[in-house]
Design a protein around this motif. Sequence first.
Motif, PDB file in Angstrom:
ATOM      1  N   ARG A   1       0.761  -1.252  -0.001  1.00  0.00           N
ATOM      2  CA  ARG A   1       0.072  -0.146  -0.080  1.00  0.00           C
ATOM      3  C   ARG A   1       0.901   1.256   0.167  1.00  0.00           C
ATOM      4  NH1 ARG A   1      -1.382   2.500   4.456  1.00  0.00           N
ATOM      5  NH2 ARG A   1      -3.205   4.179   4.266  1.00  0.00           N
ATOM      6  N   GLY A   2       0.599   2.191  -1.104  1.00  0.00           N
ATOM      7  CA  GLY A   2       1.363   3.248  -1.145  1.00  0.00           C
ATOM      8  C   GLY A   2       2.410   3.446  -2.050  1.00  0.00           C
ATOM      9  N   GLU A   3       2.842   2.309  -2.395  1.00  0.00           N
ATOM     10  CA  GLU A   3       3.694   2.137  -3.444  1.00  0.00           C
ATOM     11  C   GLU A   3       3.644   2.840  -4.876  1.00  0.00           C
ATOM     12  OE1 GLU A   3       6.777  -1.243  -5.929  1.00  0.00           O
ATOM     13  OE2 GLU A   3       4.972  -1.906  -4.663  1.00  0.00           O
ATOM     14  N   ARG A   4       4.458   3.462  -5.559  1.00  0.00           N
ATOM     15  CA  ARG A   4       4.262   4.362  -6.681  1.00  0.00           C
ATOM     16  C   ARG A   4       4.753   3.352  -7.823  1.00  0.00           C
ATOM     17  NH1 ARG A   4       3.645  10.717  -6.190  1.00  0.00           N
ATOM     18  NH2 ARG A   4       2.385  10.745  -4.174  1.00  0.00           N
ATOM     19  N   ILE A   5       3.875   3.647  -8.816  1.00  0.00           N
ATOM     20  CA  ILE A   5       4.437   2.950 -10.251  1.00  0.00           C
ATOM     21  C   ILE A   5       4.360   3.937 -11.300  1.00  0.00           C
ATOM     22  CG2 ILE A   5       3.965   1.113 -11.919  1.00  0.00           C
ATOM     23  CD1 ILE A   5       2.521  -0.514  -9.362  1.00  0.00           C
ATOM     24  N   GLY A   6       5.656   3.968 -12.069  1.00  0.00           N
ATOM     25  CA  GLY A   6       5.475   4.907 -13.021  1.00  0.00           C
ATOM     26  C   GLY A   6       6.681   6.119 -12.634  1.00  0.00           C
ATOM     27  N   LYS A   7       6.922   7.038 -13.593  1.00  0.00           N
ATOM     28  CA  LYS A   7       7.754   8.251 -13.316  1.00  0.00           C
ATOM     29  C   LYS A   7       7.075   9.406 -12.944  1.00  0.00           C
ATOM     30  CE  LYS A   7      10.975   6.220 -16.381  1.00  0.00           C
ATOM     31  NZ  LYS A   7      11.921   6.231 -17.556  1.00  0.00           N
ATOM     32  N   ALA A   8       5.817   9.677 -13.056  1.00  0.00           N
ATOM     33  CA  ALA A   8       5.185  10.905 -12.969  1.00  0.00           C
ATOM     34  C   ALA A   8       4.011  10.824 -11.679  1.00  0.00           C
ATOM     35  CB  ALA A   8       4.273  11.426 -14.190  1.00  0.00           C
TER      36      ALA A   8
END
Length: 324
Positions: free
Chosen positions: A80-87
């Motif tokens: 939970r809270g992990e970000r995927i992608g660059k933007a």
Amino acid sequence: MTSRQAPVQSPFDRADFPFALRQVTEAAALAAYDWVGRSEKEKGDGAAVDAMRRALSEIDINAVVMIGEGEKDRAPLLYRGERIGKAEPEIEIAVDPIEGTTNMANGVENSMAVFALSPRGSMFDLGPSFYMDKLVVPRAARGKVDPTWPVNKRLAALAAALDKPVSELRIFVLNRKRHHAMIKEIHDCGARTVLYENGDVAGAFMALQKGHGVDALFGTGGSPEGVITAIFTKALGGDFFGRVDPQSDEEAAKVKAFGLDSGKWLSGSELVKSDDAIFVASGINSGPLCRGVSIERGEVRMHTVILMAKTGARYDLVSRFPKP
């Protein structure tokens, strides 16, 4: 003279976007297949998590994991809270790399890789909740069964909505100690139960679609599966309700500290506020929603189902490729 920048297109407006998502669940399902029937639940789950995370990195999305593996599964990825992608994230995702992990490990039917998503800000944040009490009813009973009612009143309302006697109702319930009293209540009212050891995502699907011998789903399962189920229930026109239902003192304390009320039932539309939501599942072992992975003469065959909350559209996709 200044040139105008073209508006950035939302991924939900791209016609090809839903179909690109199959890469995510197919990668997880194929990785899990290597562990089917090997009694290695953790290794199978770990392989599926790794494969799903890699596949997410390869498709063009900027997302944040709202419902993930997290603390309960001690997962270093898809938490939970992990970000995927660059933007900056424009999408929220809910993942279950193996729905039916025990079934996968035991080599029995009903396991699949599951992924759901909706626009940023639309998924209810369940925080540290692991477990959720759920009610799922089909389209014909939409708006006619209240989750706060006792079992006997729920059954009477469901029977009236489906135009059948209570004695012909079949209720999907996970066969857990926490449900024994409710199962007895269902039987005392004259209705029948369909008891599964695992897999309430498939149970909800069975309740929403004719031909599976299930009229509703009652009872507590995983919270991640609850949000995922809320999305495809929208697509299939039924009703979903859920409330956080801690199964330990530790979970109860965390849920309370996070500000969640275990006595409050939430509708599917409260759990997922946007209709721009998509559900994707790829079979590992065959079940009521997806056919499982099969390998014949060196060719892999996989079945993926995509459901669109806004339109109710269903896409059944079959992939065939040489065994890696």
